[in-house]
Design a protein around this motif. Structure first.
Motif, PDB file in Angstrom:
ATOM      1  N   GLN A  25       0.811  -1.209   0.000  1.00 37.86           N
ATOM      2  CA  GLN A  25       0.000   0.000   0.000  1.00 37.86           C
ATOM      3  C   GLN A  25       0.850   1.266   0.000  1.00 37.86           C
ATOM      4  O   GLN A  25       0.402   2.314  -0.484  1.00 37.86           O
ATOM      5  N   VAL A  26       2.042   1.200   0.544  1.00 35.83           N
ATOM      6  CA  VAL A  26       2.905   2.385   0.616  1.00 35.83           C
ATOM      7  C   VAL A  26       4.168   2.196  -0.214  1.00 35.83           C
ATOM      8  O   VAL A  26       5.156   2.907  -0.006  1.00 35.83           O
ATOM      9  N   GLN A  27       4.165   1.260  -1.147  1.00 32.77           N
ATOM     10  CA  GLN A  27       5.357   0.969  -1.928  1.00 32.77           C
ATOM     11  C   GLN A  27       5.768   2.161  -2.795  1.00 32.77           C
ATOM     12  O   GLN A  27       6.959   2.459  -2.945  1.00 32.77           O
ATOM     13  N   ALA A  28       4.794   2.867  -3.389  1.00 32.27           N
ATOM     14  CA  ALA A  28       5.123   4.002  -4.265  1.00 32.27           C
ATOM     15  C   ALA A  28       5.815   5.114  -3.483  1.00 32.27           C
ATOM     16  O   ALA A  28       6.836   5.674  -3.930  1.00 32.27           O
ATOM     17  N   ALA A  29       5.277   5.439  -2.297  1.00 31.47           N
ATOM     18  CA  ALA A  29       5.904   6.485  -1.492  1.00 31.47           C
ATOM     19  C   ALA A  29       7.301   6.066  -1.049  1.00 31.47           C
ATOM     20  O   ALA A  29       8.239   6.881  -1.032  1.00 31.47           O
TER      21      ALA A  29
ATOM     22  N   ASP B 260       9.291   4.085  -2.674  1.00 27.43           N
ATOM     23  CA  ASP B 260      10.173   4.177  -3.839  1.00 27.43           C
ATOM     24  C   ASP B 260      10.675   5.604  -4.029  1.00 27.43           C
ATOM     25  O   ASP B 260      11.836   5.813  -4.405  1.00 27.43           O
ATOM     26  N   ASP B 261       9.797   6.581  -3.779  1.00 31.51           N
ATOM     27  CA  ASP B 261      10.231   7.977  -3.872  1.00 31.51           C
ATOM     28  C   ASP B 261      11.296   8.288  -2.824  1.00 31.51           C
ATOM     29  O   ASP B 261      12.270   9.008  -3.101  1.00 31.51           O
ATOM     30  N   VAL B 262      11.129   7.756  -1.636  1.00 32.73           N
ATOM     31  CA  VAL B 262      12.131   7.979  -0.587  1.00 32.73           C
ATOM     32  C   VAL B 262      13.468   7.362  -0.980  1.00 32.73           C
ATOM     33  O   VAL B 262      14.536   7.954  -0.798  1.00 32.73           O
ATOM     34  N   ILE B 263      13.422   6.159  -1.517  1.00 31.53           N
ATOM     35  CA  ILE B 263      14.665   5.505  -1.944  1.00 31.53           C
ATOM     36  C   ILE B 263      15.339   6.292  -3.065  1.00 31.53           C
ATOM     37  O   ILE B 263      16.563   6.465  -3.083  1.00 31.53           O
ATOM     38  N   LYS B 264      14.532   6.794  -4.012  1.00 29.28           N
ATOM     39  CA  LYS B 264      15.100   7.585  -5.106  1.00 29.28           C
ATOM     40  C   LYS B 264      15.759   8.850  -4.574  1.00 29.28           C
ATOM     41  O   LYS B 264      16.849   9.233  -5.026  1.00 29.28           O
ATOM     42  N   ALA B 265      15.093   9.517  -3.613  1.00 32.70           N
ATOM     43  CA  ALA B 265      15.689  10.718  -3.026  1.00 32.70           C
ATOM     44  C   ALA B 265      16.984  10.388  -2.304  1.00 32.70           C
ATOM     45  O   ALA B 265      17.974  11.129  -2.386  1.00 32.70           O
ATOM     46  N   ARG B 266      17.011   9.258  -1.599  1.00 30.56           N
ATOM     47  CA  ARG B 266      18.236   8.850  -0.900  1.00 30.56           C
ATOM     48  C   ARG B 266      19.355   8.538  -1.897  1.00 30.56           C
ATOM     49  O   ARG B 266      20.520   8.878  -1.664  1.00 30.56           O
ATOM     50  N   GLU B 267      19.002   7.895  -3.002  1.00 28.73           N
ATOM     51  CA  GLU B 267      20.012   7.610  -4.027  1.00 28.73           C
ATOM     52  C   GLU B 267      20.529   8.896  -4.658  1.00 28.73           C
ATOM     53  O   GLU B 267      21.729   9.023  -4.936  1.00 28.73           O
ATOM     54  N   ASP B 268      19.631   9.865  -4.898  1.00 26.63           N
ATOM     55  CA  ASP B 268      20.074  11.155  -5.424  1.00 26.63           C
ATOM     56  C   ASP B 268      21.006  11.845  -4.442  1.00 26.63           C
ATOM     57  O   ASP B 268      22.003  12.483  -4.841  1.00 26.63           O
TER      58      ASP B 268
END
Length: 385
Positions: free
Chosen positions: A226-230, A232-240
């Motif tokens: 249910q919260v996988q999309a949010a 994923d955004d957190v992981i992308k921000a951490r990778e950036d």
């Protein structure tokens, strides 16, 4: 009374078989009597059969008994492989643990349970649980184990593998419940697996299951769907963030050595300039001291030489010369640049005559001398009048 005591007729020993004066009984008769007694016990007829038939039945019974004993003894042999251990129960009670090799135990009396002690078994499960910072995570765990003590594995716990699964779930919930969500999902997974293995082994030892945990792996840890999309955004921000940090570090690694090199170069240039200035100053001071000594010896000559050198230095940086002739009213202008250009053209036509600063100086002196002569002649003519 003993059978060989007197008591019979004519003081003869008494026959225990009841045969009176006859000799030892026949074997067939003994088997016949045994058969009749057995038949009486099991409800059969006690007589009525001939002596020949009774003999055949007794022989068959003996063969059957012997064959049964042989079969019963053969059923007791079994082989224990090198990777196995056998737990022997006698009448349901633990008797011994048998090592590899050919073994024998009485069948129907002993129960033999073989256990493979070298095979690596695996159990995996997936759980959804709450972390320390009140976030829900889904963790997939796999446990690899071997049977270390076959006696405990067989006798102490009814279902040791089921107990292992429950203990693993409990250990995982305890460790994940004391960790944050970021640690469970990112860099802390390896340490979580180590902590779960240590706690799980403590539980298993306490239960006395005879199991040794060899490896625990956290196969997957993720947030609920249910919260996988949010997430994923957190992981992308951490990778950036990590990417920007790496780029900044790379830029720093490139610019800092360059700046250090430039600073070192400037320091070396300043040191060289310092040495040059000091050397020039010392040279000028030494030259001045030498000129002073020469000036004290011949002031007029030295003064004239210094003047000529100064004029030469000034004229060497210009292409025009102004000549003030003594006794004349006009100031002569000598275009040395054009003279040098004409001399260069003349040199080209004359076949390579070289013109340099010394030639120009000689030419200038000649022109100046000629002007002085003309001025002197003009003055003499005026005086004669």
């Amino acid at each position: 009374m003993s059978w060989n005591e007197p008591g019979g007729g004519n003081n003869k020993p008494r026959d225990p078989w009841g045969g009176g004066d006859q000799g030892p009984p026949d074997l067939d008769e003994v088997l016949k009597k045994f058969q009749e007694r057995m038949g009486g016990l099991f409800g059969g007829r006690s007589g009525g059969s001939g002596s020949t038939g009774g003999g055949v039945s007794a022989a068959m019974l003996g063969v059957i008994v012997i064959v049964g004993l042989l079969v019963w003894g053969a059923m007791g042999f079994y082989q224990v492989d090198e990777q196995e251990r056998a737990v022997v129960l006698r009448f349901g009670k633990y008797h011994e643990t048998v090592r590899p090799g050919l073994q024998w135990n009485p069948p129907l009396i002993d129960t033999v349970i073989k256990v493979n002690t070298t095979k690596v078994r695996a159990a995996s499960f997936r759980e959804i649980m709450l972390t320390q910072d009140e976030n829900i995570v889904e963790v997939s765990l796999s446990v690899q184990y071997v049977i270390d003590d076959p006696t405990l594995f067989v006798l102490e716990v009814r279902d040791p593998e089921n107990s292992l699964q429950h203990a693993a779930q409990s250990a995982l919930r305890h460790v994940v419940g004391g960790s944050s969500m970021d640690r469970v999902l990112t860099e802390g997974r390896a340490q979580i697996a180590v902590d779960v293995q240590q706690r799980l082994q403590e539980y298993i030892n306490m239960y006395q299951t005879g199991i040794l945990i060899s490896k625990v792996n956290v196969d997957e840890s993720k947030p609920p769907s249910q919260v996988q999309a949010a997430f994923d955004d957190v992981i992308k921000a951490r990778e950036d963030e990590e990417r920007v940090k790496n780029e900044a570090q790379a830029y720093a690694n490139g610019i800092v050595p360059e700046a250090r090199g430039a600073a070192q170069r400037q320091i070396e240039e300043a040191s060289a300039y310092k040495e040059q200035v000091i050397a020039n100053a010392e040279g000028e001071a030494d030259r001045f001291n030498k000129l002073l000594a020469e000036y004290r010896k011949a002031p007029d000559v030295t003064r004239e030489r210094l003047y000529l050198e100064a004029v030469q230095g000034v004229f060497s940086n210009t292409s025009k010369v102004m000549v003030d002739v003594e006794g004349g009213n006009n100031m002569m202008y000598l275009p040395l640049d054009k003279l040098a250009g004409g001399a260069a053209a003349a040199r080209g036509s004359a076949g390579g005559l070289s013109v340099d600063s010394s030639n120009i100086r000689e030419l200038t002196d000649a022109v100046t001398e000629q002007i002085r002569r003309d001025a002197a002649a003009s003055n003499s003519r005026r005086g004669g009048r």
